[in-house]
Scaffold this motif. Sequence first.
Motif, PDB file in Angstrom:
ATOM      1  N   GLU A 102       0.829  -1.210   0.000  1.00 34.15           N
ATOM      2  CA  GLU A 102       0.000   0.000   0.000  1.00 34.15           C
ATOM      3  C   GLU A 102       0.864   1.261   0.000  1.00 34.15           C
ATOM      4  OE1 GLU A 102      -3.723   1.820   2.631  1.00 34.15           O
ATOM      5  OE2 GLU A 102      -3.104  -0.283   2.855  1.00 34.15           O
ATOM      6  N   ARG A 103       1.972   1.228   0.731  1.00 41.37           N
ATOM      7  CA  ARG A 103       2.861   2.388   0.741  1.00 41.37           C
ATOM      8  C   ARG A 103       3.464   2.619  -0.639  1.00 41.37           C
ATOM      9  NH1 ARG A 103       4.219   0.200   5.788  1.00 41.37           N
ATOM     10  NH2 ARG A 103       6.095  -0.813   4.976  1.00 41.37           N
ATOM     11  N   HIS A 106       0.786   4.387  -2.719  1.00 38.90           N
ATOM     12  CA  HIS A 106       0.628   5.797  -2.363  1.00 38.90           C
ATOM     13  C   HIS A 106       1.808   6.632  -2.854  1.00 38.90           C
ATOM     14  CE1 HIS A 106      -3.090   5.711  -0.161  1.00 38.90           C
ATOM     15  NE2 HIS A 106      -2.667   4.743   0.627  1.00 38.90           N
ATOM     16  N   ARG A 107       2.982   6.036  -2.862  1.00 40.17           N
ATOM     17  CA  ARG A 107       4.171   6.799  -3.240  1.00 40.17           C
ATOM     18  C   ARG A 107       4.393   6.827  -4.757  1.00 40.17           C
ATOM     19  NH1 ARG A 107       8.502   8.828  -0.557  1.00 40.17           N
ATOM     20  NH2 ARG A 107      10.486   8.976  -1.691  1.00 40.17           N
ATOM     21  N   GLY A 109       2.123   5.312  -7.251  1.00 33.38           N
ATOM     22  CA  GLY A 109       0.947   5.259  -8.099  1.00 33.38           C
ATOM     23  C   GLY A 109       0.972   4.118  -9.097  1.00 33.38           C
ATOM     24  N   LEU A 133      -7.891   0.230  -3.514  1.00 36.72           N
ATOM     25  CA  LEU A 133      -7.489   1.609  -3.249  1.00 36.72           C
ATOM     26  C   LEU A 133      -8.110   2.595  -4.241  1.00 36.72           C
ATOM     27  CD1 LEU A 133      -3.701   1.059  -2.411  1.00 36.72           C
ATOM     28  CD2 LEU A 133      -5.580   1.492  -0.822  1.00 36.72           C
ATOM     29  N   GLU A 203      11.148   5.908   1.850  1.00 36.09           N
ATOM     30  CA  GLU A 203       9.833   6.318   2.324  1.00 36.09           C
ATOM     31  C   GLU A 203       9.951   7.109   3.630  1.00 36.09           C
ATOM     32  OE1 GLU A 203       7.491   2.881   2.699  1.00 36.09           O
ATOM     33  OE2 GLU A 203       7.539   2.393   0.564  1.00 36.09           O
ATOM     34  N   PRO A 207       2.296  10.981   4.804  1.00 36.10           N
ATOM     35  CA  PRO A 207       1.469  10.316   3.820  1.00 36.10           C
ATOM     36  C   PRO A 207       1.964  10.622   2.424  1.00 36.10           C
ATOM     37  CG  PRO A 207       0.114  11.442   5.455  1.00 36.10           C
ATOM     38  CD  PRO A 207       1.544  11.902   5.662  1.00 36.10           C
ATOM     39  N   GLY A 208       1.862   9.629   1.514  1.00 33.43           N
ATOM     40  CA  GLY A 208       2.280   9.819   0.125  1.00 33.43           C
ATOM     41  C   GLY A 208       1.221  10.511  -0.680  1.00 33.43           C
ATOM     42  N   GLU A 209       1.459  10.671  -1.950  1.00 33.32           N
ATOM     43  CA  GLU A 209       0.527  11.319  -2.846  1.00 33.32           C
ATOM     44  C   GLU A 209      -0.640  10.402  -3.123  1.00 33.32           C
ATOM     45  OE1 GLU A 209       2.793   9.961  -6.951  1.00 33.32           O
ATOM     46  OE2 GLU A 209       2.595  12.073  -6.398  1.00 33.32           O
ATOM     47  N   PRO A 210      -1.788  10.881  -3.621  1.00 34.56           N
ATOM     48  CA  PRO A 210      -2.937  10.044  -3.899  1.00 34.56           C
ATOM     49  C   PRO A 210      -2.599   8.933  -4.878  1.00 34.56           C
ATOM     50  CG  PRO A 210      -3.513  12.369  -4.002  1.00 34.56           C
ATOM     51  CD  PRO A 210      -2.020  12.283  -3.901  1.00 34.56           C
ATOM     52  N   VAL A 211      -3.293   7.814  -4.743  1.00 30.51           N
ATOM     53  CA  VAL A 211      -3.031   6.658  -5.563  1.00 30.51           C
ATOM     54  C   VAL A 211      -3.230   6.966  -7.025  1.00 30.51           C
ATOM     55  CG1 VAL A 211      -3.836   4.322  -6.103  1.00 30.51           C
ATOM     56  CG2 VAL A 211      -3.608   5.053  -3.753  1.00 30.51           C
TER      57      VAL A 211
END
Length: 214
Positions: A102-103, A106-107, A109, A133, A203, A207-211
Amino acid sequence: MHVDEWLQAIPAVWICVLVGLVIGIESLGIPLPGEIVLVSSALLAAKGVVDPLWVGICASVGAIVGDSIGYAIGRRGGKPMFDRLGRRFPKHFGPSHIGKAERYFHRYGMWTVFFGRFVALLRILAGPLAGALRMPYWRFLVANVLGGIVWAGGTTAVIYYLGMAAEKWLRGFSWVALVVALLFGVLTTLLLRRRAARMAAEETQEPGEPVGAA
């Protein structure tokens, strides 16, 4: 009996069907030895048992279709589905595995779907997790098609030509092609693991950018 010996016992057309089926099932989220079957089939192609073009095509179609079905399953089941799978199959769907994948989503895409083809964990999780997601389907489809073709077609071509070279220069030593393929697979896996470890080290706790981002 080794995988390649078992594959030689069935007709060529069914080898191609089997390659596509195993890779497709693996791609929709069920752990199967898709990469082993693909490499073994490519080696058989180098021996003239099966057409390498059809091996690559069937493997690519299986990867793309399987990932697409996995996306649909993940989109329908959502995160609760992974919670249930984690309790029943912690080895493959445990919280640490899902959290790491998942990370990446998010990072990175859609690039996670593309490069996930080359990493065992992500190859199983990419489709279902992208759906859960809510990654936009068109982004997923682009990465899925390109990743499936590059991974399946590229692996088939590389193993096929390595096997042909081994057969040409060292006739009578069929094990050489297998050794070369295994060394190539080990080196590739080590490089990809180093890359994955480097990505994980980069990492941050933020929080990372949107998926949906590219």
